[in-house]
Scaffold this motif. Structure first.
Motif, PDB file in Angstrom:
ATOM      1  N   GLY A  98      -3.882   9.366  -5.160  1.00 19.34           N
ATOM      2  CA  GLY A  98      -2.441   9.209  -5.028  1.00 19.34           C
ATOM      3  C   GLY A  98      -2.044   7.937  -4.302  1.00 19.34           C
ATOM      4  N   LEU A  99      -3.047   7.147  -3.869  1.00 20.64           N
ATOM      5  CA  LEU A  99      -2.751   5.860  -3.209  1.00 20.64           C
ATOM      6  C   LEU A  99      -2.692   4.748  -4.249  1.00 20.64           C
ATOM      7  CD1 LEU A  99      -4.881   5.188  -0.003  1.00 20.64           C
ATOM      8  CD2 LEU A  99      -2.400   5.475  -0.163  1.00 20.64           C
ATOM      9  N   LEU A 153       0.712  11.737   2.798  1.00 21.34           N
ATOM     10  CA  LEU A 153      -0.117  11.990   1.621  1.00 21.34           C
ATOM     11  C   LEU A 153      -1.401  12.732   2.020  1.00 21.34           C
ATOM     12  CD1 LEU A 153      -0.341  11.493  -1.456  1.00 21.34           C
ATOM     13  CD2 LEU A 153      -1.482   9.322  -0.939  1.00 21.34           C
ATOM     14  N   LYS A 188      -1.975  16.554   1.757  1.00 22.28           N
ATOM     15  CA  LYS A 188      -2.423  17.245   0.546  1.00 22.28           C
ATOM     16  C   LYS A 188      -3.630  16.602  -0.115  1.00 22.28           C
ATOM     17  CE  LYS A 188       1.440  15.002  -1.811  1.00 22.28           C
ATOM     18  NZ  LYS A 188       2.711  15.158  -2.480  1.00 22.28           N
ATOM     19  N   LYS A 189      -4.050  15.429   0.407  1.00 25.19           N
ATOM     20  CA  LYS A 189      -5.185  14.723  -0.200  1.00 25.19           C
ATOM     21  C   LYS A 189      -6.259  14.463   0.857  1.00 25.19           C
ATOM     22  CE  LYS A 189      -3.603  13.689  -4.452  1.00 25.19           C
ATOM     23  NZ  LYS A 189      -4.289  14.079  -5.684  1.00 25.19           N
ATOM     24  N   LEU A 238       0.878  -1.169   0.000  1.00 21.51           N
ATOM     25  CA  LEU A 238       0.000   0.000   0.000  1.00 21.51           C
ATOM     26  C   LEU A 238       0.916   1.219   0.000  1.00 21.51           C
ATOM     27  CD1 LEU A 238      -2.781   1.332   0.332  1.00 21.51           C
ATOM     28  CD2 LEU A 238      -2.644   0.862   2.774  1.00 21.51           C
ATOM     29  N   LEU A 239       1.048   1.864  -1.153  1.00 20.21           N
ATOM     30  CA  LEU A 239       2.077   2.888  -1.319  1.00 20.21           C
ATOM     31  C   LEU A 239       1.464   4.204  -1.769  1.00 20.21           C
ATOM     32  CD1 LEU A 239       4.673   0.783  -3.372  1.00 20.21           C
ATOM     33  CD2 LEU A 239       4.841   1.389  -0.954  1.00 20.21           C
ATOM     34  N   SER A 240       1.946   5.287  -1.198  1.00 22.58           N
ATOM     35  CA  SER A 240       1.558   6.595  -1.705  1.00 22.58           C
ATOM     36  C   SER A 240       2.368   6.882  -2.959  1.00 22.58           C
ATOM     37  CB  SER A 240       1.850   7.678  -0.659  1.00 22.58           C
ATOM     38  OG  SER A 240       3.247   7.914  -0.612  1.00 22.58           O
ATOM     39  N   MET A 241       1.853   7.795  -3.775  1.00 19.91           N
ATOM     40  CA  MET A 241       2.625   8.182  -4.965  1.00 19.91           C
ATOM     41  C   MET A 241       3.975   8.770  -4.558  1.00 19.91           C
ATOM     42  SD  MET A 241       0.362  11.447  -6.086  1.00 19.91           S
ATOM     43  CE  MET A 241       0.389  12.942  -5.114  1.00 19.91           C
ATOM     44  N   ASP A 242       4.017   9.410  -3.385  1.00 15.07           N
ATOM     45  CA  ASP A 242       5.295  10.012  -2.959  1.00 15.07           C
ATOM     46  C   ASP A 242       6.331   8.952  -2.631  1.00 15.07           C
ATOM     47  OD1 ASP A 242       4.326  12.639  -3.241  1.00 15.07           O
ATOM     48  OD2 ASP A 242       3.269  12.443  -1.334  1.00 15.07           O
ATOM     49  N   ASP A 259      -2.266  11.614  -9.644  1.00 12.40           N
ATOM     50  CA  ASP A 259      -2.320  12.772  -8.741  1.00 12.40           C
ATOM     51  C   ASP A 259      -3.430  13.730  -9.183  1.00 12.40           C
ATOM     52  OD1 ASP A 259      -1.683  14.601  -6.786  1.00 12.40           O
ATOM     53  OD2 ASP A 259      -0.011  15.481  -7.892  1.00 12.40           O
ATOM     54  N   MET A 307       0.787   7.144   4.463  1.00  6.77           N
ATOM     55  CA  MET A 307      -0.537   7.709   4.163  1.00  6.77           C
ATOM     56  C   MET A 307      -0.746   9.058   4.860  1.00  6.77           C
ATOM     57  SD  MET A 307      -2.939   4.298   4.194  1.00  6.77           S
ATOM     58  CE  MET A 307      -4.509   5.121   3.954  1.00  6.77           C
TER      59      MET A 307
END
Lengths: 352, 394
Positions: free
Chosen positions: B116-117, B28, B31-32, A57-61, B111, B25
């Motif tokens: 973004g997940l 993230l 911003k989300k 489970l990964l964020s885009m960052d 994005d 998470m």
């Protein structure tokens, strides 16, 4: 209008030059140290792959962080494995140590090769699924924290593959894992009679039950469930939202052991029931973590070099497995589904 | 309002050495807003020991019957930013190879249109993009399509085929897993995008019997690389292992499942006709032993997880098939199997379950394959067998 049916992009454009040049011409590989593979081509070219465990489970960052690392050390090439690891593909040997240093600095775990614990494949759990009997990412995190050193070293008797599926649908198939963590229900679906006729196709719903536990209830234009036949698989809920089966007081986790998919030495094997039920105890599921720790410790202490979990049990016998692990053997362990009889012991050969 | 919510239970999962999805998470979520709501809803699940997503819901993009999975919060008033939180499956490239440019490009679109997940990757192999609204699905797809990416399978269709790393980086690859996976995926785009079958159908391609993508456990149709002649032995390298103190007798010869190997301290010999090509010896001495020359694949059928009629491991259908482009033989076989399954299968009946119900006898005859002993572990032990009419004296 957008183009449809493009299919995935051709993989060739994503292969690093060293792979393009040596495609199909690799000679051998060795594991330089835990998490670092060295592949040597017939041409003499060398590719290092540095394997890093991810949370799946990964964020885009987080993925962008991987990208930055791959740009710095790998000419912008990386891949993922079937078990949610990232592999940094390093064609210049000089970059291996600096890469490892940066990964260490960033707290990214390097390992999962050879006789190690592999990354846990798992499903969505409560993060994103309607039918989960337990969470996925949370248990995986808690278990991996506890047995982390087995991922970053290669001290186990053989590879150890743990998998988690958060309900019996097993969208991550766990049925052939060294250790399977499986979310289970233990109580009947609660029928919303008013909604069944609105939301569900009753014949399909009845047909969905693997034990024939569901029959029509014409009076209510709904169905009823035979408690003597229902084994809480939740397939009826998959077919009909008006049959919710989640039960916070009774849902939990079962552990199965001894499966494998490789054909090396022995053919693929199913995982078999070791622990029928452990409670859902978020956020860190201590009962599950302890039970898995025990399962690994007993195997590691008793297996011969090279013996996978199931191969070890095959040699010593299940009666010895239950004795050594101290796990109680219960009526739950004796199969009573449709292919049960071949799993009964039809010989007088057994151990005390 | 949701900014005030705390996540004391999830915070416990920020401790410890393994990468924390919670920490990831939370960053993230800054911003989300949708990710903040996912965390808060997950915190509620941890407190109540219960999920908070509604059952399904049909959403999609124009021209496709699958590839998008509807997901709705069952507490939309409390968590408005995940009232709709659908999944998009993007068909992964063979072997999960990427350039950073390609990944950045995918993430840019995600994005723009989504939370973004992600999951890298889903159980079937797709890139899983977790969380967008109904309204954003079509524009997100349009942009992915523009960039050369397509949706994967979902529902009762061909699921995105997947494969091991194969000849890209493995000396054991007996077949070009990446090309086979890519070629079959391109060939069967209609089957992949428009659900038309009794249930799902999974294809997985492994380069050797180590089966690194678990094709026998997880695919209805398993393609596993193998060879027909003798494995190669480099005697000098064997002796090098021995000279380094490696226990060839104990770790290799005695673990050979068919006793095909002999080691006299100088030479390792193999009785080729006894070898079952399990990969053990090659795995243990990769510098000295390698797969044979006459390469192809064993095709197995019927693998699946427990739902509904028990878990099945795929079983041998074609002991050996040459696998060369354009792969017509395997494509023909797939089409015959699908036609038979489509004609005979009940709703939500996997092909393995249908074969179990109708019998291998009927299945083999209908798809035009002869029975061979390699298909079974042992012949039947009961006398309850059928005869075809033409086998009986009139």
């Amino acid at each position: 209008m957008p183009k449809t049916d493009l299919g995935p992009p051709n993989y060739e454009q994503f292969l690093p030059p060293v792979i393009k040049e040596n495609y199909g011409s690799w000679k051998y590989h060795e594991i330089v140290k835990p998490g670092v593979l060295k592949h040597v081509a017939k041409s003499g070219d060398v590719l290092y792959s540095v394997r890093v465990g991810s949370a799946r489970l990964l964020s885009m960052d987080k993925i962008l962080e991987y990208c930055d690392i791959a740009d710095k050390y790998c000419g912008g090439y990386l891949r993922f494995t079937s078990r949610h690891n990232v592999e940094f593909l390093v064609s210049d040997e000089k970059n291996v140590e600096p890469l490892l240093n940066e990964l260490k600095e960033k707290g990214l775990p390097v390992g999962g090769t050879g006789n190690s614990l592999k990354n846990i494949i798992h499903t969505q759990g409560w993060v994103h699924c309607h039918s989960a009997a337990t969470d996925a990412s949370g248990i995986v995190k808690a278990v991996m924290d506890e047995i982390y050193d087995y991922y970053t070293s290669m001290t186990l008797p053989a590879p150890l593959k743990i998998s988690l599926a958060c309900c019996l649908n097993m969208c991550g198939a766990v049925h052939c894992s060294d250790i399977a963590i499986l979310g289970i229900h233990r109580t009947l679906p609660k029928i919303n009679h008013e909604m069944v006729q609105k939301q569900c196709e009753i014949p399909t719903l009845i047909a969905s039950c693997p034990t024939g536990a569901i029959k029509p209830n014409p009076k209510l234009k709904s169905v009823e469930v035979n408690p003597e036949k229902c084994m809480y698989c939740g397939n009826c809920f998959t077919m009909c939202p008006s049959m919710p089966i989640a039960d916070p007081d009774n849902d939990g986790v079962a552990l199965l052991v001894g499966g494998k998919v490789s054909n090396a030495r022995t053919g693929p094997m199913f995982s078999r029931l070791a622990v029928p039920y452990l409670p859902n105890n978020p956020p860190r599921w201590p009962e599950v973590v302890d039970a898995i720790k025990n399962l690994i410790d007993v195997w590691a202490a008793n297996a011969r070099p090279g013996e996978r979990y199931g191969e070890w049990i095959d040699r010593i016998g299940w009666e010895s497995f239950f004795k050594l692990t101290g796990l109680p053997f219960t009526d739950k362990h004796i199969d009573d589904f449709i292919f049960s009889v071949p799993s009964f012991r039809s010989t007088t050969n057994f151990k005390w | 309002m949701s900014e005030d919510k705390k996540t004391p239970l999830l915070d416990e999962l920020e401790k410890g050495p393994w990468p924390s999805f919670v920490t990831d998470m939370k960053k993230l979520a800054e911003k989300k807003p949708a990710v903040k709501d996912v965390l808060d809803q997950l915190e509620l699940s941890y407190a109540e020991k219960k999920g908070h997503w509604k059952h399904g819901g049909i959403v999609g993009v124009t021209g496709y019957g699958g590839g998008v999975i509807g997901r709705y919060s069952d507490k939309p008033e409390e968590f408005p930013n995940v009232a709709e939180f659908h999944t998009m499956r993007i068909n992964q490239p063979s072997g999960w190879f990427y350039t950073t440019d390609a990944l950045r490009d995918i993430l840019k679109t995600w994005d723009k249109f989504g939370s973004g997940l992600t999951n890298m990757h889903g159980a079937t192999g797709d890139i899983i993009l977790l969380g967008t609204t109904t309204q954003n699905l079509q524009p997100a797809f349009n942009e992915f399509s523009e960039k050369g990416w397509d949706l994967g399978g979902s529902g009762s269709d061909l699921r995105s085929p997947s494969c091991c790393v194969g000849p890209a980086r493995c000396e054991n690859a007996c077949i070009d897993t990446l090309d086979i996976c890519y070629n079959l995926t391109q060939e069967f785009q209609d089957e992949l995008h428009r659900p038309m079958w009794p249930y799902k159908f999974k294809i997985k391609v492994s380069g050797c019997a180590n089966d690194c993508v678990a094709s026998v456990a997880r695919a209805d149709f398993s393609i596993v690389g193998t060879w027909r002649d003798t494995l190669n032995i480099d005697q000098a390298e064997v002796r090098a292992y021995a000279n380094n103190g490696y226990d060839i007798k104990g770790m290799v010869v005695e673990k050979c499942p068919s006793n095909a190997l002999e080691w006299d301290g100088k030479t390792l010999s193999i009785k080729s006709e006894e070898c079952v090509r399990c990969m053990h010896c090659i795995n243990k001495m990769p510098k000295a032993l390698s797969v044979g020359q006459e390469k192809g694949a064993t095709i197995l059928i019927g693998g699946k997880a427990t739902i509904l009629k028990s878990a099945f491991l795929s079983w041998v259908l074609v002991p050996f098939m040459k696998m060369e482009p354009p792969y017509d033989e395997v494509k023909d076989l797939l089409r015959k199997i699908w036609e038979w399954w489509d004609e005979n299968g009940k709703m939500r009946e996997r092909v393995g379950e249908l074969i179990y119900r109708k019998g291998m006898r009927v299945f083999l005859r209908d798809i035009g394959l002869d029975p061979v002993p390699q298909m079974v572990a042992a012949p039947r032990a009961n006398p309850y067998f059928f005869w075809w009419p033409e086998e009986i004296n009139k």
